[in-house]
Design an enzyme around this catalytic site. Structure first.
Site, short mmCIF file in Angstrom:
data_model
loop_
_atom_site.label_atom_id
_atom_site.label_comp_id
_atom_site.label_asym_id
_atom_site.label_seq_id
_atom_site.Cartn_x
_atom_site.Cartn_y
_atom_site.Cartn_z
N ASP A 188 -1.53 -10.05 -0.06
CA ASP A 188 -3.00 -10.15 -0.13
C ASP A 188 -3.43 -10.42 -1.56
O ASP A 188 -4.30 -11.26 -1.82
CB ASP A 188 -3.66 -8.84 0.34
N ASP A 239 -5.32 -7.09 6.94
CA ASP A 239 -6.79 -7.19 7.01
C ASP A 239 -7.48 -7.32 5.66
O ASP A 239 -8.70 -7.21 5.57
CB ASP A 239 -7.37 -5.99 7.77
N ILE A 273 0.85 -1.19 0.00
CA ILE A 273 0.00 0.00 0.00
C ILE A 273 0.88 1.24 0.00
O ILE A 273 1.96 1.25 0.60
CB ILE A 273 -0.95 -0.01 1.22
N GLY A 300 0.34 -5.56 0.98
CA GLY A 300 -0.84 -5.75 0.15
C GLY A 300 -0.57 -6.66 -1.06
O GLY A 300 -1.50 -7.26 -1.60
N GLU A 303 2.68 -6.23 7.43
CA GLU A 303 1.75 -5.38 8.18
C GLU A 303 2.12 -5.18 9.64
O GLU A 303 1.97 -4.08 10.17
CB GLU A 303 0.32 -5.93 8.06
C1 LIG Z 1 -7.19 -1.16 4.93
C2 LIG Z 1 -5.77 -1.19 4.40
C3 LIG Z 1 -5.47 -2.41 3.69
C4 LIG Z 1 -4.10 -2.55 3.12
C5 LIG Z 1 -3.00 -2.82 3.85
C6 LIG Z 1 -1.73 -2.97 3.23
C7 LIG Z 1 -0.63 -2.93 3.97
C8 LIG Z 1 0.70 -2.97 3.37
O1 LIG Z 1 0.89 -3.02 2.17
S1 LIG Z 1 1.98 -2.99 4.50
C9 LIG Z 1 3.40 -2.73 3.54
C10 LIG Z 1 3.67 -1.28 3.25
N1 LIG Z 1 4.84 -1.17 2.45
C11 LIG Z 1 6.06 -1.02 2.92
O2 LIG Z 1 6.28 -0.94 4.10
C12 LIG Z 1 7.09 -0.94 1.83
C13 LIG Z 1 8.39 -0.69 2.33
N2 LIG Z 1 9.28 -0.51 1.19
C14 LIG Z 1 10.25 -1.35 0.96
O3 LIG Z 1 10.38 -2.37 1.60
C15 LIG Z 1 11.22 -0.95 -0.12
O4 LIG Z 1 10.99 0.38 -0.52
C16 LIG Z 1 11.16 -1.85 -1.35
C17 LIG Z 1 11.74 -3.22 -0.99
C18 LIG Z 1 9.77 -2.00 -1.89
C19 LIG Z 1 12.05 -1.26 -2.47
O5 LIG Z 1 13.33 -1.06 -1.97
P1 LIG Z 1 14.40 -0.18 -2.78
O6 LIG Z 1 15.65 -0.18 -1.97
O7 LIG Z 1 14.46 -0.65 -4.17
O8 LIG Z 1 13.79 1.27 -2.84
P2 LIG Z 1 13.64 2.34 -1.66
O9 LIG Z 1 14.82 3.25 -1.71
O10 LIG Z 1 13.38 1.67 -0.36
O11 LIG Z 1 12.33 3.10 -2.07
C20 LIG Z 1 12.31 4.03 -3.17
C21 LIG Z 1 11.32 5.12 -2.90
O12 LIG Z 1 10.00 4.57 -2.79
C22 LIG Z 1 9.41 4.93 -1.54
N3 LIG Z 1 8.52 3.83 -1.12
C23 LIG Z 1 8.82 2.55 -0.96
N4 LIG Z 1 7.74 1.86 -0.59
C24 LIG Z 1 6.73 2.75 -0.50
C25 LIG Z 1 5.36 2.65 -0.15
N5 LIG Z 1 4.80 1.47 0.19
N6 LIG Z 1 4.61 3.76 -0.17
C26 LIG Z 1 5.14 4.94 -0.51
N7 LIG Z 1 6.45 5.11 -0.86
C27 LIG Z 1 7.22 4.03 -0.85
C28 LIG Z 1 10.62 5.10 -0.63
O13 LIG Z 1 10.27 5.86 0.49
C29 LIG Z 1 11.58 5.79 -1.56
O14 LIG Z 1 11.20 7.12 -1.72
P3 LIG Z 1 12.31 8.26 -1.85
O15 LIG Z 1 13.09 8.23 -0.57
O16 LIG Z 1 11.52 9.51 -2.04
O17 LIG Z 1 13.15 7.88 -3.02
#
Ligand SMILES: CCC/C=C/C=C/C(=O)SCCNC(=O)CCNC(=O)[C@H](O)C(C)(C)COP(=O)(O)OP(=O)(O)OC[C@H]1O[C@@H](n2cnc3c(N)ncnc32)[C@H](O)[C@@H]1OP(=O)(O)O
Length: 307
Positions: A156, A184, A97, A153, A176
Site C-alpha cells: 500500500d 483496503d 501492519i 501494508g 492481506e
Molecule cells: C485497516 C487496516 C489496514 C492495514 C492492513 C494491512 C495489512 C497487512 O499488512 S497484511 C500483512 C501482515 N504481515 C504479515 O503477515 C507479516 C508476516 N511476517 C513475515 O512474513 C515474516 O515475519 C517476515 C518475512 C517479515 C520476516 O521473516 P523472518 O524470517 O526474517 O522473521 P520472523 O522469524 O518471521 O519474524 C521475527 C519476529 O517478528 C514477528 N513478526 C513478523 N511480522 C510481524 C507483524 N506483521 N506483526 C507483528 N509481529 C511480526 C514474528 O512473529 C517474530 O516474532 P518472534 O517469534 O517473537 O521472534
C-alpha cells in the site's frame, strides 16, 4: 526506545513502542529531535540540494499511521524540502501492519449497535487510507527504497510513492488475503495503475504469492534493482539529488500533473495542464533553466527560489 529489536542491526519486527524512535539505521547526521516520531526518523541534507531521508520501523503501528500523516503534511508545506526518500531501518523494508496491534485497534471498533460499530470501522479504515494517500498528495516527489520483504501494508505504501527502487533480495507480497481481508488502504486501487498487467495484479492479490525483484522490475513495479541496500540507498540519494537540483516549480508541477493524468482522460489532463501552466510558466525558473541549457550547464548549477 523501542523494545523488541530482533538483532544488532535493529531489525524491528515484534515491536513495542515505549518512547521516541531511536533510529536503528544510525545515520551519522540523524536529527530525530526535530520530528520526535515514534516509528520513523528523519535526516535532513541541507546543502546545495534539499531532500529528506525518512527511515521507517519494520512494522506498521497505529502510531505509524498517524505519524505518516503528520510528517507528510509538514513536508508538503516545507519549502526547504524538495524530495523525500523513504527507506526501511532493518533487513526487511516492512513486515506490514503490526499484527499484535491490529487485533486491538482495527478489529474492535466501538459502537452501541451494528450501524454505529460499522460507522466507526469505516472511520478507522478511512484514517488508515489517509496514511498513504498523504504521500501521493504531497507535491514533493517521493522515492522509496525497498530491501528484503515488503509485505501487506508495505505494498500500500510503495504504490503511493512516485519512484520505487529495490535490492536484488527484495520481494513483494499482497498478503492481506492470507490474513482474511481484502487489502483496503490502497494496493487494490493503485497497483493496477502501476503494473500494466491486470492479470498479474489479480494473481498477486488473490493468491498472495511473493513477487521477487526481477519480476518486480519486469512488471514495472520498480524501475531499478540494486545489488544491496547500501548501493540502493546511494542510488536513491543520488536520484533525489538530481530531482532536488531542478526547478521546484517544474518538479512539483510534473508530479501533480502526472497523478492527475493517471486518474483522468487525456482531454481532461490537457485541460488541467493548461490551467496549471498558465500561472506556473510565469516563473523565473524557466528563463534561468533555459539560459543554463543554452550554456550547456546543468540545472543543478542554478539557485532556485524556495517553493
Ligand atoms: C485497516 C487496516 C489496514 C492495514 C492492513 C494491512 C495489512 C497487512 O499488512 S497484511 C500483512 C501482515 N504481515 C504479515 O503477515 C507479516 C508476516 N511476517 C513475515 O512474513 C515474516 O515475519 C517476515 C518475512 C517479515 C520476516 O521473516 P523472518 O524470517 O526474517 O522473521 P520472523 O522469524 O518471521 O519474524 C521475527 C519476529 O517478528 C514477528 N513478526 C513478523 N511480522 C510481524 C507483524 N506483521 N506483526 C507483528 N509481529 C511480526 C514474528 O512473529 C517474530 O516474532 P518472534 O517469534 O517473537 O521472534
Amino acid at each position: 526506545q523501542i523494545r523488541g529489536s530482533r538483532d544488532d542491526h535493529g531489525v524491528l519486527l515484534r515491536s513495542v513502542l515505549i518512547g521516541p524512535f531511536s533510529c536503528p539505521a544510525k545515520h551519522s547526521k540523524c536529527n530525530d529531535t526535530v520530528f520526535p516520531y515514534e516509528c520513523m526518523c528523519i535526516l535532513y541534507f541541507f546543502e546545495k540540494i534539499h531532500f529528506l531521508l525518512l527511515t521507517l520501523s519494520s512494522t506498521i503501528h497505529p502510531s505509524s499511521f498517524r505519524e505518516m500523516v503528520e510528517c507528510f503534511t509538514q513536508i508538503a508545506e516545507d519549502p526547504d524540502c524538495r524530495v523525500v526518500v523513504v527507506s526501511g531501518a532493518g533487513d526487511v523494508f516492512t513486515a506490514g501492519i503490526d499484527l499484535m496491534d491490529m487485533a486491538s485497534e482495527v478489529l474492535q471498533p466501538e459502537g452501541d449497535d451494528m450501524a454505529r460499530t460499522s460507522w466507526n470501522m469505516r472511520r478507522i479504515i478511512a484514517k488508515y487510507q489517509e496514511t498513504f494517500s498523504v504521500i501521493e498528495r504531497c507535491p514533493k516527489p517521493v522515492v522509496v527504497a525497498v530491501q528484503g520483504a515488503c509485505v501487506g501494508g508495505g505494498v500500500d505504501l510503495i504504490t503511493a510513492c512516485d519512484i520505487r527502487l529495490c535490492t536484488q533480495d527484495a520481494w513483494f507480497q499482497v498478503k492481506e488475503v492470507d490474513i482474511g481481508l481484502a487489502a483496503d488502504v490502497g494496493t487494490l486501487q493503485r497497483l493496477p495503475k502501476v503494473i500494466g498487467s491486470r492479470s498479474l495484479v489479480n494473481e498477486l492479490a488473490l493468491t498472495a504469492r511473493k513477487m521477487y525483484a526481477d519480476e518486480a522490475k519486469e512488471s514495472g513495479l520498480v524501475s531499478r534493482v540494486f545489488p544491496d541496500k547500501e548501493a540502493m540507498l546511494a542510488g536513491a540519494l543520488e536520484m533525489a539529488g538530481e530531482i532536488a537540483g531542478r526547478s521546484p516549480v517544474a518538479v512539483q508541477g510534473t508530479k501533480v500533473n502526472l497523478i492527475y493524468s493517471r486518474d483522468h482522460s487525456v482531454a481532461e489532463g490537457l485541460n488541467y495542464m493548461a490551467t496549471w501552466n498558465m500561472s506556473m510558466l510565469q516563473t523565473e525558473d524557466v528563463m534561468k533553466s533555459a539560459a543554463a541549457s543554452m550554456e550547456k550547464k546543468s540545472p543543478k548549477t542554478i539557485t532556485f527560489s524556495k517553493l
